[in-house]
Design a protein around this motif. Sequence first.
Motif, PDB file in Angstrom:
ATOM      1  N   PHE A  92       0.832  -1.200   0.000  1.00  0.00           N
ATOM      2  CA  PHE A  92       0.000   0.000   0.000  1.00  0.00           C
ATOM      3  C   PHE A  92       0.868   1.253   0.000  1.00  0.00           C
ATOM      4  CE2 PHE A  92      -3.690  -2.200   2.517  1.00  0.00           C
ATOM      5  CZ  PHE A  92      -3.800  -3.138   1.504  1.00  0.00           C
ATOM      6  N   ALA A  93       1.936   1.243   0.804  1.00  0.00           N
ATOM      7  CA  ALA A  93       2.817   2.413   0.885  1.00  0.00           C
ATOM      8  C   ALA A  93       3.508   2.696  -0.442  1.00  0.00           C
ATOM      9  CB  ALA A  93       3.855   2.203   1.981  1.00  0.00           C
ATOM     10  N   LEU A  94       3.621   1.674  -1.278  1.00  0.00           N
ATOM     11  CA  LEU A  94       4.282   1.823  -2.576  1.00  0.00           C
ATOM     12  C   LEU A  94       3.285   2.073  -3.700  1.00  0.00           C
ATOM     13  CD1 LEU A  94       6.851  -1.098  -2.190  1.00  0.00           C
ATOM     14  CD2 LEU A  94       7.147   1.319  -1.617  1.00  0.00           C
ATOM     15  N   GLY A  95       2.010   2.244  -3.338  1.00  0.00           N
ATOM     16  CA  GLY A  95       0.986   2.535  -4.332  1.00  0.00           C
ATOM     17  C   GLY A  95       0.303   1.317  -4.906  1.00  0.00           C
ATOM     18  N   ALA A  98      -5.545  -1.691  -4.288  1.00  0.00           N
ATOM     19  CA  ALA A  98      -6.729  -1.756  -5.136  1.00  0.00           C
ATOM     20  C   ALA A  98      -7.928  -2.172  -4.295  1.00  0.00           C
ATOM     21  CB  ALA A  98      -6.510  -2.759  -6.277  1.00  0.00           C
ATOM     22  N   VAL A  99      -9.118  -2.123  -4.897  1.00  0.00           N
ATOM     23  CA  VAL A  99     -10.332  -2.483  -4.167  1.00  0.00           C
ATOM     24  C   VAL A  99     -10.382  -3.973  -3.861  1.00  0.00           C
ATOM     25  CG1 VAL A  99     -11.675  -0.555  -5.080  1.00  0.00           C
ATOM     26  CG2 VAL A  99     -11.619  -2.723  -6.328  1.00  0.00           C
ATOM     27  N   PHE A 609      -9.607   4.118   3.057  1.00  0.00           N
ATOM     28  CA  PHE A 609      -9.497   2.743   2.591  1.00  0.00           C
ATOM     29  C   PHE A 609     -10.647   2.454   1.618  1.00  0.00           C
ATOM     30  CE2 PHE A 609      -6.234   2.143   5.514  1.00  0.00           C
ATOM     31  CZ  PHE A 609      -5.779   0.835   5.545  1.00  0.00           C
ATOM     32  N   PRO A 610     -10.394   1.646   0.604  1.00  0.00           N
ATOM     33  CA  PRO A 610     -11.485   1.271  -0.291  1.00  0.00           C
ATOM     34  C   PRO A 610     -12.389   0.234   0.372  1.00  0.00           C
ATOM     35  CG  PRO A 610      -9.510   0.066  -0.888  1.00  0.00           C
ATOM     36  CD  PRO A 610      -9.108   1.023   0.216  1.00  0.00           C
ATOM     37  N   ILE A 611     -13.639   0.230  -0.036  1.00  0.00           N
ATOM     38  CA  ILE A 611     -14.537  -0.842   0.381  1.00  0.00           C
ATOM     39  C   ILE A 611     -14.237  -2.042  -0.504  1.00  0.00           C
ATOM     40  CG2 ILE A 611     -16.942  -1.554   0.630  1.00  0.00           C
ATOM     41  CD1 ILE A 611     -17.619   1.448   0.873  1.00  0.00           C
ATOM     42  N   PHE A 627     -12.903   8.502  -5.077  1.00  0.00           N
ATOM     43  CA  PHE A 627     -11.835   8.407  -6.077  1.00  0.00           C
ATOM     44  C   PHE A 627     -11.314   6.989  -6.294  1.00  0.00           C
ATOM     45  CE2 PHE A 627     -11.627  12.768  -4.382  1.00  0.00           C
ATOM     46  CZ  PHE A 627     -11.915  13.464  -5.540  1.00  0.00           C
ATOM     47  N   TRP A 628     -11.953   6.007  -5.680  1.00  0.00           N
ATOM     48  CA  TRP A 628     -11.627   4.624  -5.978  1.00  0.00           C
ATOM     49  C   TRP A 628     -12.552   4.130  -7.084  1.00  0.00           C
ATOM     50  CZ3 TRP A 628      -7.641   1.778  -4.077  1.00  0.00           C
ATOM     51  CH2 TRP A 628      -7.001   2.247  -2.922  1.00  0.00           C
ATOM     52  N   ALA A 629     -12.018   3.384  -8.022  1.00  0.00           N
ATOM     53  CA  ALA A 629     -12.820   2.795  -9.092  1.00  0.00           C
ATOM     54  C   ALA A 629     -12.975   1.304  -8.838  1.00  0.00           C
ATOM     55  CB  ALA A 629     -12.159   3.027 -10.455  1.00  0.00           C
TER      56      ALA A 629
END
Length: 630
Positions: A92-95, A98-99, A609-611, A627-629
Amino acid sequence: MKNLYIRLIFLFAGLFLSSSCSEYLDKEDDVELTVNAVFENKTKTENWLASCYSRIPDPTWGYARSIGTEILADDMTPSERWRQYDWQVIPFALGDWAVSSQWGPGYWNQLPQRIRECNILIKNVKPIPSQNLTEIDVKEMIAECRFLKAYYYSLLINTYGPVPFNPDEITPVDFDLSDLQVGQTPYDEIVSWIDNELKEAEKVLPPSYEGKKYGRATSIMCKAVRARMLLFAASPLVNGNPDYANHLSKDGKPLFNSSYDANKWKIAAAASKDLIISAAAAGHKLHVEFNTAGKIDPFLSCQRLHLVEGTGLENKEVLFPRVNVESKEYDRHSAPTGSKGSGGYGVTQSLVDAFFTANGLPITDPASGYIENGFSGEDGYWTYGTTKWNESKKAGFVTVAGTYNMYCNREPRFYLAVNFDRAWYTDGANAGKDQGRKLEFFNGGRDNNHTHDAPQNGYLVRKRTDPSRDPLREYFAPRHGILYRLGEAYLNYAEALNESDPGNAEILLYVNKIRERAGVRTYTTGATDAQNIHVDGDQASIRKIIRMERRVELCTEGIRYDDLRRWKLAETVLNGPAYGMNFNGKTEAEFYKRTVYQTRVYRKAFYWFPIYLDEIEKNPNLVQSPFWAN
């Protein structure tokens, strides 16, 4: 509900109440019980309550490894190759987020389960005079569950923002699927409910416990959770943030209020001040220890506040403890390889740079005396008062001759938080025997075997580690964790007051209480002298020093990530190259240079956090986090 059967698995060793209520939290066999059968028995009732407590996070190893509030910020950095051992937040820290990304703590699913357990207890608990479960006990149990419900919802909204919200729900056995397909409630509405629920619970709960009941919910814990939540709610991320103006529920309701409300800062300031006053009345105070001259010893004070057990007696700074945390693995992973630790849990160069110099100034100030390059010609001593902190050398000793100048002439909290190359280290086997050694973090040195169990950027974390640990002999002293302490309350109050009433004298008063304990010069709007540093009294200048103080005082405690989020600075601060010393360097010239060891990525979506995708697919009334897809 009277016919509801629930499979209860009483596995309470290691639960939150395990040490404070060990007389009734013994392991039992799996058993099918009705709700009536549970609440007709005192022990099973107390076991149920213990289960309600079980999702309170572990603020030592839990925050470090799985929850991610330390790794995702810019304080701490584990060996990147530890991701193979299920360190889920490293990607996560490195990008790489995802959902569909897994996240071990499972707040979305597991916290509502505990909230439901609280509701079942509230509805069914009753006095059992024959078993000495009294009306007062029942009243306090209900208040404890109200606290836990509010606390768990505070964790949910802090993680996801708006969430499905039905605080009194108990799903019947004959539920219809549509009953569970609930959309999100606006963020501010949930904040308002949590605020009121905590105020109601604190009317019933005592301000403190000692002995076996230490760690149970108190009125001070209610006030602490409330103060932190209201500070977050007043901050730019959720107070007038235009980015979320179009983030709507499925029925078109705004889930965030995009209009700025200055009164939220006043409410936050009042909550923090109420906490401070109430905590003082209950006997809480900053943890301070004194040297032989009768003056504050900043080294012992700041180190031992994280090590001295609370139990309501020894450490009065702790406002919200978590008993029996997993401190062993934290101590092991931060211990150098040369002393048989796992040796790869470090701090960032940006944290090293954040600490003040010995005269209390940031390293960017020309008057700080900071020197980055070259090496010291002699041992360094803390000249602002003696300390008995490091008994392996003379009183006041902090650095050996030949230490890189970057690490010399720094404030006490630096030496308590950072293990650097050539830092003096005494492992548990030699503690108290006037023995020790210099750490060797260069490639090929005793503490850098050039594997994943080595300081990836030239540093290991020292803060909150136990100096008596001895990985070779598997000795790790147990200790409680701290979820909230008075030092944070002082800084929260100062920040909220500066935003709501700039110029108020209490702002610097409470910042200076922290600095005095830390052994650094305090701030004044008057002239600089030997004890004080001049600072301009305008709101922006005071805001800057408060944020610098938070970075240093609260570092590695799981708070920095939320600070960067709520200030809307995470996109800037957590994006780009991360620096340290050169892990590959075998010589001084190679090792002692600022080197990019990692590139971090932080997108606008990452503020929440994404759902998890499966949840979105199961529930058509949910909307994904901003902003999460999917």
